[in-house]
Write an enzyme that holds these catalytic residues in place. Structure first.
Site, PDB file in Angstrom:
ATOM      1  N   GLY A  50      85.281  60.686  51.234  1.00 34.09           N
ATOM      2  CA  GLY A  50      84.612  61.929  51.601  1.00 34.09           C
ATOM      3  C   GLY A  50      85.143  62.669  52.808  1.00 34.09           C
ATOM      4  N   TRP A  52      87.822  64.499  53.195  1.00 34.74           N
ATOM      5  CA  TRP A  52      88.295  65.854  52.879  1.00 34.74           C
ATOM      6  C   TRP A  52      87.095  66.789  52.684  1.00 34.74           C
ATOM      7  CZ3 TRP A  52      93.339  66.973  49.842  1.00 34.74           C
ATOM      8  CH2 TRP A  52      94.413  66.329  50.475  1.00 34.74           C
ATOM      9  N   ASP A  70      84.384  62.274  41.998  1.00 30.83           N
ATOM     10  CA  ASP A  70      85.125  61.018  42.040  1.00 30.83           C
ATOM     11  C   ASP A  70      84.564  60.069  40.987  1.00 30.83           C
ATOM     12  OD1 ASP A  70      87.090  59.731  44.402  1.00 30.83           O
ATOM     13  OD2 ASP A  70      86.091  58.253  43.136  1.00 30.83           O
ATOM     14  N   ASP A  88      84.797  61.794  35.766  1.00 29.74           N
ATOM     15  CA  ASP A  88      86.214  61.585  35.490  1.00 29.74           C
ATOM     16  C   ASP A  88      86.905  62.943  35.401  1.00 29.74           C
ATOM     17  OD1 ASP A  88      88.721  60.994  34.486  1.00 29.74           O
ATOM     18  OD2 ASP A  88      87.990  59.753  32.833  1.00 29.74           O
ATOM     19  N   LYS A 151      98.059  65.688  45.904  1.00 31.92           N
ATOM     20  CA  LYS A 151      98.978  64.590  46.202  1.00 31.92           C
ATOM     21  C   LYS A 151      99.759  64.217  44.951  1.00 31.92           C
ATOM     22  CE  LYS A 151      97.066  60.828  47.749  1.00 31.92           C
ATOM     23  NZ  LYS A 151      96.706  59.649  48.559  1.00 31.92           N
TER      24      LYS A 151
END
Length: 197
Positions: A50, A52, A70, A88, A151
């Site tokens: 959490g 971010w 998440d 998901d 990322k």
């Protein structure tokens, strides 16, 4: 292969009451590129634990909204203006419901990473799949002109995925924040100003 890095950023995060050292990666990206703005609607994919969401909420303020998703639950109690969902991100139905209930978003963030095996090729392939899911979510949930940060582990798929981002966004940059571990193969791809479809 999970371990806690107890370095300068770990201790700084504890001292500054952030949930994880990863916050400093987003902070550096924000300092350089000004992705987040007050009043923005932000979608954070792979949001646990959490940090971010904490940082994004600080920037967007009370007039903004941060929605975190998440697979795992997030136990931290966030202030008003932060919504945490368990789900998901590879599920296309989730993208539709997020857009209807909370979107469109100004920014989509993704710090998702696969469970690593130590086998570089396999890990980068799994990272690429998560990155593709984040990019697909950004395509459906972002407003035109919105921004994307995600990322990605460096690997064989990198250039193909980078080209996909370049097709969708007007300006694209790749960066490795100082808070990333030196031995890590992670990088962050930043796409600014989603093109109108």
């Amino acid at each position: 292969m999970s371990y806690t890095v107890r370095d300068h950023y770990f201790h700084k995060a504890k001292k500054e009451h952030y949930l994880a050292r990863a916050v400093y990666k987003l902070q550096e990206i924000q300092d350089r590129y000004k992705i987040l703005k007050p009043g923005n609607r932000v979608l954070d994919l792979g949001a646990a634990p959490g940090s971010w969401m904490q940082f994004a909420r600080e920037i967007v303020g009370p007039s903004g909204l941060v929605v975190g998703v998440d697979l795992k639950g997030v136990e931290h109690r966030f202030p008003e203006g932060v919504v945490v969902l368990q789900g998901d991100v590879t599920d296309p139905e989730l993208a539709r419901s997020l857009s209807v209930e909370h979107g469109p978003f100004d920014v989509v963030l993704s710090d998702m990473a696969p469970s690593t095996s130590g086998i570089r090729v396999a890990d980068s392939a799994r990272s690429a799949l998560l990155f593709e899911s984040a990019l697909e979510m950004a395509r459906s949930a972002l407003r035109p002109g919105g921004h994307f940060v995600a990322k990605l582990f460096q690997g064989a798929e990198f250039h193909v995925l980078l080209q996909a981002v370049k097709r969708d966004f007007e300006w694209v940059k790749v960066t490795k924040p100082d808070a990333s571990r030196k031995q890590s193969k992670e990088i962050y791809v930043i796409g600014m100003r989603l093109r109108k479809s």
